[in-house]
Design a protein around this motif. Structure first.
Motif, PDB file in Angstrom:
ATOM      1  N   MET A   1      45.155  40.608  27.048  1.00  9.62           N
ATOM      2  CA  MET A   1      46.112  40.444  28.129  1.00  9.62           C
ATOM      3  C   MET A   1      46.831  41.765  28.346  1.00  9.62           C
ATOM      4  SD  MET A   1      49.211  37.726  28.390  1.00  9.62           S
ATOM      5  CE  MET A   1      49.962  37.427  29.939  1.00  9.62           C
ATOM      6  N   TYR A   2      46.911  42.173  29.594  1.00  6.79           N
ATOM      7  CA  TYR A   2      47.655  43.373  29.927  1.00  6.79           C
ATOM      8  C   TYR A   2      48.381  43.173  31.247  1.00  6.79           C
ATOM      9  CZ  TYR A   2      44.064  44.773  33.314  1.00  6.79           C
ATOM     10  OH  TYR A   2      43.209  44.820  34.382  1.00  6.79           O
ATOM     11  N   ALA A   3      49.325  44.084  31.503  1.00  2.00           N
ATOM     12  CA  ALA A   3      50.087  44.031  32.745  1.00  2.00           C
ATOM     13  C   ALA A   3      50.322  45.452  33.240  1.00  2.00           C
ATOM     14  CB  ALA A   3      51.421  43.325  32.538  1.00  2.00           C
ATOM     15  N   LEU A  40      50.918  43.506  38.325  1.00  2.00           N
ATOM     16  CA  LEU A  40      49.650  42.834  38.109  1.00  2.00           C
ATOM     17  C   LEU A  40      49.608  42.318  36.679  1.00  2.00           C
ATOM     18  CD1 LEU A  40      46.192  43.843  39.251  1.00  2.00           C
ATOM     19  CD2 LEU A  40      46.515  43.669  36.818  1.00  2.00           C
ATOM     20  N   VAL A  41      49.005  41.152  36.472  1.00  2.00           N
ATOM     21  CA  VAL A  41      48.817  40.586  35.138  1.00  2.00           C
ATOM     22  C   VAL A  41      47.376  40.128  35.018  1.00  2.00           C
ATOM     23  CG1 VAL A  41      49.484  38.760  33.545  1.00  2.00           C
ATOM     24  CG2 VAL A  41      51.210  39.825  34.954  1.00  2.00           C
ATOM     25  N   ASP A  42      46.720  40.536  33.917  1.00  2.00           N
ATOM     26  CA  ASP A  42      45.359  40.087  33.633  1.00  2.00           C
ATOM     27  C   ASP A  42      45.392  39.325  32.315  1.00  2.00           C
ATOM     28  OD1 ASP A  42      42.704  39.631  33.274  1.00  2.00           O
ATOM     29  OD2 ASP A  42      42.120  41.722  33.079  1.00  2.00           O
ATOM     30  N   ASN A  43      45.090  38.027  32.390  1.00  2.00           N
ATOM     31  CA  ASN A  43      45.100  37.175  31.197  1.00  2.00           C
ATOM     32  C   ASN A  43      43.672  36.682  30.952  1.00  2.00           C
ATOM     33  OD1 ASN A  43      45.767  35.582  29.070  1.00  2.00           O
ATOM     34  ND2 ASN A  43      47.107  34.199  30.196  1.00  2.00           N
ATOM     35  N   GLY A  44      42.858  37.533  30.333  1.00  2.00           N
ATOM     36  CA  GLY A  44      41.493  37.159  30.023  1.00  2.00           C
ATOM     37  C   GLY A  44      40.637  36.877  31.241  1.00  2.00           C
ATOM     38  N   GLY A  45      40.761  37.683  32.265  1.00  2.00           N
ATOM     39  CA  GLY A  45      39.967  37.498  33.479  1.00  2.00           C
ATOM     40  C   GLY A  45      40.705  36.785  34.595  1.00  2.00           C
ATOM     41  N   ASP A  46      41.796  36.112  34.277  1.00  2.00           N
ATOM     42  CA  ASP A  46      42.623  35.446  35.288  1.00  2.00           C
ATOM     43  C   ASP A  46      43.650  36.465  35.782  1.00  2.00           C
ATOM     44  OD1 ASP A  46      43.897  33.608  36.901  1.00  2.00           O
ATOM     45  OD2 ASP A  46      45.170  32.860  35.274  1.00  2.00           O
TER      46      ASP A  46
END
Length: 102
Positions: A1-3, A40-46
């Motif tokens: 998870m990254y932002a 932007l937030v990426d939570n395992g592809g979401d």
């Protein structure tokens, strides 16, 4: 998870337990800080993209230390005029450890 977070007009890609050097901010060493301008937030592809920011999420971190960057030399010269100026500059940064995204 990254932002991707906007801190003082600069964008940083952050993940949990990561260190970043942000522009100097107020606060004592050991104090906690939170950033709410999440782009932007990426939570395992979401992926959630903000318009302009993602609402309801914050990134929290802890101030580890206040440091100075490397010295940048500013040199000015005008040929045949005898004009020479040499200055140095060290930018101040705050080292922040990202504790959580959410």
């Amino acid at each position: 998870m990254y932002a991707i977070v906007d801190i003082a007009g600069k964008q940083f890609k952050v993940a949990k337990d990561q260190y970043i050097y942000a522009p100097k901010m107020e606060g004592e060493v050991g104090a906690s800080v939170s950033f709410d301008k999440i782009l932007l937030v990426d939570n395992g592809g979401d992926i959630q993209i903000g318009a302009p920011t993602v609402s309801g999420l914050t990134v929290s971190g802890k101030i580890l230390e206040h440091v100075k960057g490397n010295k940048v030399i500013v040199f000015k010269k005008k040929r045949r005029k005898g004009y020479v100026v040499k200055n140095g500059h060290r930018q101040q940064y705050t080292k922040v450890q990202i504790e959580s995204i959410g």
